[in-house]
Motif scaffolding. Sequence first.
Motif, PDB file in Angstrom:
ATOM      1  N   GLN A  83     -27.983 -29.046   7.668  1.00 37.53           N
ATOM      2  CA  GLN A  83     -29.398 -29.326   7.509  1.00 37.53           C
ATOM      3  C   GLN A  83     -29.911 -28.637   6.249  1.00 37.53           C
ATOM      4  O   GLN A  83     -30.113 -27.421   6.227  1.00 37.53           O
ATOM      5  CB  GLN A  83     -30.201 -28.859   8.732  1.00 37.53           C
ATOM      6  CG  GLN A  83     -31.669 -29.264   8.656  1.00 37.53           C
ATOM      7  CD  GLN A  83     -32.464 -28.859   9.887  1.00 37.53           C
ATOM      8  OE1 GLN A  83     -32.045 -28.013  10.676  1.00 37.53           O
ATOM      9  NE2 GLN A  83     -33.618 -29.466  10.083  1.00 37.53           N
ATOM     10  N   TYR A 134     -23.336 -30.035  12.090  1.00 38.65           N
ATOM     11  CA  TYR A 134     -24.320 -30.679  11.230  1.00 38.65           C
ATOM     12  C   TYR A 134     -24.680 -29.750  10.068  1.00 38.65           C
ATOM     13  O   TYR A 134     -24.668 -28.520  10.209  1.00 38.65           O
ATOM     14  CB  TYR A 134     -25.620 -30.966  11.997  1.00 38.65           C
ATOM     15  CG  TYR A 134     -25.546 -32.076  13.007  1.00 38.65           C
ATOM     16  CD1 TYR A 134     -25.145 -31.834  14.319  1.00 38.65           C
ATOM     17  CD2 TYR A 134     -25.925 -33.375  12.661  1.00 38.65           C
ATOM     18  CE1 TYR A 134     -25.106 -32.859  15.248  1.00 38.65           C
ATOM     19  CE2 TYR A 134     -25.893 -34.402  13.588  1.00 38.65           C
ATOM     20  CZ  TYR A 134     -25.480 -34.138  14.873  1.00 38.65           C
ATOM     21  OH  TYR A 134     -25.449 -35.145  15.800  1.00 38.65           O
ATOM     22  N   LEU A 161     -24.644 -35.244  10.122  1.00 36.76           N
ATOM     23  CA  LEU A 161     -23.375 -34.953  10.795  1.00 36.76           C
ATOM     24  C   LEU A 161     -22.259 -34.745   9.780  1.00 36.76           C
ATOM     25  O   LEU A 161     -22.040 -35.560   8.885  1.00 36.76           O
ATOM     26  CB  LEU A 161     -22.999 -36.110  11.723  1.00 36.76           C
ATOM     27  CG  LEU A 161     -21.687 -35.930  12.486  1.00 36.76           C
ATOM     28  CD1 LEU A 161     -21.833 -34.831  13.548  1.00 36.76           C
ATOM     29  CD2 LEU A 161     -21.256 -37.241  13.140  1.00 36.76           C
ATOM     30  N   GLY A 189     -35.886 -29.210   4.282  1.00 35.21           N
ATOM     31  CA  GLY A 189     -36.744 -30.377   4.121  1.00 35.21           C
ATOM     32  C   GLY A 189     -36.116 -31.686   4.544  1.00 35.21           C
ATOM     33  O   GLY A 189     -36.712 -32.744   4.367  1.00 35.21           O
ATOM     34  N   GLN A 190     -34.918 -31.610   5.115  1.00 30.51           N
ATOM     35  CA  GLN A 190     -34.233 -32.824   5.550  1.00 30.51           C
ATOM     36  C   GLN A 190     -33.839 -32.725   7.021  1.00 30.51           C
ATOM     37  O   GLN A 190     -33.831 -31.639   7.602  1.00 30.51           O
ATOM     38  CB  GLN A 190     -32.980 -33.060   4.698  1.00 30.51           C
ATOM     39  CG  GLN A 190     -33.260 -33.264   3.225  1.00 30.51           C
ATOM     40  CD  GLN A 190     -31.993 -33.505   2.437  1.00 30.51           C
ATOM     41  OE1 GLN A 190     -30.965 -33.899   2.984  1.00 30.51           O
ATOM     42  NE2 GLN A 190     -32.067 -33.286   1.136  1.00 30.51           N
ATOM     43  N   GLY A 191     -33.486 -33.870   7.592  1.00 30.70           N
ATOM     44  CA  GLY A 191     -32.954 -33.867   8.939  1.00 30.70           C
ATOM     45  C   GLY A 191     -31.486 -33.487   8.938  1.00 30.70           C
ATOM     46  O   GLY A 191     -30.832 -33.530   7.886  1.00 30.70           O
ATOM     47  N   PRO A 192     -30.959 -33.097  10.080  1.00 28.42           N
ATOM     48  CA  PRO A 192     -29.538 -32.744  10.150  1.00 28.42           C
ATOM     49  C   PRO A 192     -28.647 -33.936   9.801  1.00 28.42           C
ATOM     50  O   PRO A 192     -28.965 -35.072  10.144  1.00 28.42           O
ATOM     51  CB  PRO A 192     -29.350 -32.340  11.615  1.00 28.42           C
ATOM     52  CG  PRO A 192     -30.712 -31.992  12.107  1.00 28.42           C
ATOM     53  CD  PRO A 192     -31.638 -32.894  11.375  1.00 28.42           C
TER      54      PRO A 192
END
Lengths: 116, 115
Positions: free
Chosen positions: B37, B35, B45, B40-43
Amino acid sequence: AQSVTQLDSQVPVFEEAPVELRCNYSSSVSVYLFWYVQYPNQGLQLLLKYLSGSTLVKGINGFEAEFNKSQTSFHLRKPSVHISDTAEYFCAVKGVVTGGGNKLTFGTGTQLKVEL
Amino acid sequence: EAGVAQSPRYKIIEKRQSVAFWCNPISGHATLYWYQQILGQGPKLLIQFQNNGVVDDSQLPKDRFSAERLKGVDSTLKIQPAKLEDSAVYLCASSKGQGGDQPQHFGDGTRLSIL
C-alpha cells in the motif's frame, strides 16, 4: 479483470450529519463487493460485504451499502456520523470465478473527516 | 480469536539494503496474501498463497521481491535490494479459503521507509 473507482478522495462532514461515500466498479463477470475501513497506522477492517441476495447490506458501526447492478455502484452510507468514524474507507471488488484465485481489487480510498 | 500478526511495525533502511517482513495468519486460515500500500493508494496484491503453494504472484517484482510460506502457516516477504519506490506499508491478510465470499482479515502492516 475488475476495477474500482472511488469518486471522492476526501469527504468532510459535520458530526451527526449523514454521509455517502461513492464507489463504482467495472467487471466482465459477476462480482462480490466489499467496504473496508482503515484507521491511522492500522490494517483494514471489513465493514460490510455484498455476495448475493438483498441489494441493501448492513454492516458494523451503523454503516450500510446498496448494490446497484444497472449503475455498477456500491455506495456506502451512514445516517449520522460520529467523530470516531474519521478514517480512510476502501471499496473493493472480486470477480465471481469458480476455482478461486481471483484477486481483490481496491479503489484508491476516500478519507472521511468528521468535524464538530 | 487472535488476529493476523505482523512484524516489525516499522522499518527504515537505505536503498540497496535488504529487508524481511514476517506474518502469522489467523489459525486455520489456508489462504495468505501480501499487499503493498503506497501512500494515497489502495492496497495492491503482491502474492497469494494457498497453504504453501503460490496461487498468484503476477504483480510481484520478482527481480527484487521474494516470499515463502514453507509450512503453510507463517510467511516471510523479502526485498533485496530495496529501491526508493518500495517505500510503502506492507500488509498481510488471511482468509479461510480462496472463495470470493471469504472475507480477508488484515494485520496492522509494516511501514517501510527507504532513505
